[in-house]
Write an enzyme that holds these catalytic residues in place. Sequence first.
Site, PDB file in Angstrom:
ATOM      1  N   CYS A  77       0.832  -1.212   0.000  1.00  0.00           N
ATOM      2  CA  CYS A  77       0.000   0.000   0.000  1.00  0.00           C
ATOM      3  C   CYS A  77       0.866   1.262   0.000  1.00  0.00           C
ATOM      4  CB  CYS A  77      -0.994  -0.031   1.167  1.00  0.00           C
ATOM      5  SG  CYS A  77      -2.305   1.191   0.965  1.00  0.00           S
ATOM      6  N   HIS A 177      -4.254  -4.579   0.070  1.00  0.00           N
ATOM      7  CA  HIS A 177      -3.885  -5.103   1.384  1.00  0.00           C
ATOM      8  C   HIS A 177      -4.018  -6.625   1.416  1.00  0.00           C
ATOM      9  CE1 HIS A 177      -3.337  -1.345   3.538  1.00  0.00           C
ATOM     10  NE2 HIS A 177      -4.298  -0.863   2.765  1.00  0.00           N
ATOM     11  N   GLU A 179      -3.011  -8.544   3.591  1.00  0.00           N
ATOM     12  CA  GLU A 179      -3.299  -8.980   4.970  1.00  0.00           C
ATOM     13  C   GLU A 179      -4.782  -8.897   5.299  1.00  0.00           C
ATOM     14  OE1 GLU A 179      -1.940  -6.154   4.048  1.00  0.00           O
ATOM     15  OE2 GLU A 179      -2.464  -4.491   5.392  1.00  0.00           O
TER      16      GLU A 179
END
Lengths: 194, 250
Positions: A77, A177, A179
């Site tokens: 990001c 993202h 994650e």
Amino acid sequence: MKLAIIKYNAGNIQSVSFALERLGVDFHITDNAEEIKTADKVIFPGVGEASTTMKYLRDRKLDLVIRDLKQPVLGICLGMQLMCTFSEENATECLGIFDESVKLFKPTAQDQKVPHMGWNQLRLKDSWLDPSLEGEFIYFVHSYYVPVNPNTAASTDYIVPFSAAMKRDNFHAVQFHPEKSAEAGERVLKSFLK
Amino acid sequence: MLTKRIIPCLDIKDGRTVKGVNFVNIRDAGDPVELGSAYAQQGADELVFLDISATNEERKTFASLVRDIAKHINIPFTVGGGISAVADVAPLLEAGADKVSVNSAAVRNPGLIDELSKAFGAQCIVLAIDARRVDDQWTVHTHGGKKATEKKLFEWAKEGQDRGAGEILFTSMDHDGTKSGFAIDPLARLNAILSIPVIASGGAGNKEHFIGAFKEGKADAALAASIFHFGEVKIPELKSFLKQQAIHIR
């Protein structure tokens, strides 16, 4: 394998750590230059504003450390945006690993909201990402983007086609993202860690 | 293309989900982590955990719960309830929450939105607005919709955006709990005047209602609670139904 996460004022370090824990991967979070340089792989996370973050990195000389890394590095990001030369976000000089400028999304219709927030699709281009990720949905939150360029490894369409992932030599980067991108995100992290 | 988001909302009190939940294949329906994981696996795009604790003692349980949620859930989630200062937010984000929502405290002190946005970034500040029609005006309410304020929905939403909110979560108190569909007209108007995403809330009773929220209401996301918890609408079926209706869905 020694995996280092660069510790700085990024907002998503905890989430990245939890995602790696879910994958059963060992890592350590550090801002120690020597520990970062000697790691086998390095993750450069990022959520925040470009100019304050670059200042934070410069004050600690982490900018030079990151630029000189020779092992595989993954920017996430804001981490990816800071790897470019310049960001329109508060006219910030960045690390210059990718010779690109980061631009602000300019909506052309009322239903094009900024930030670009939510799940959008990956289109792979000769990519370091696992081929199974073609067409997969991953989670984005960003107002600035890197245009498609020769280092683009995957693109996504929002207002314009932009770089969802990039790679140059040992430097890998994703705008989204992983994650927070459910099972598809785990495959992205595995593509880097394998 | 960016997809419309489906967001289940879980009410939490003293670290447990509150509303009765009728879920198969779940060991402990009162466990927010387990319930949230089940929703994530079913294809929920985000989750909202709303702390409705009455006491400070119960609130402390919530902060440690957020860490547990972040550890186990691999999609974005928002937490809200009782946030009234920058100091309330830092521990929640550090624990792994992606966004926080503010409601009554922002009505009392609009500058809170500016402070939060500056400290943490617009992308993680959700302004939740509860409104109902009073004399043909969409009027902002606090205290779970019980207390009318001077503020009007559209002006307040715009002000929230200008102060740095990254999203608006609009709940129509006239529709909430009625299962008669979302409040389409105010949603469409919010979409027309705002440049940040709008989440529709209140009134979902069946899967057809989501078409209204997305197509006519132009909402970017739709939130619901009981219809998901009681299994009246199942997320995988809802998503494949919306896809058939040519709505962009993950």
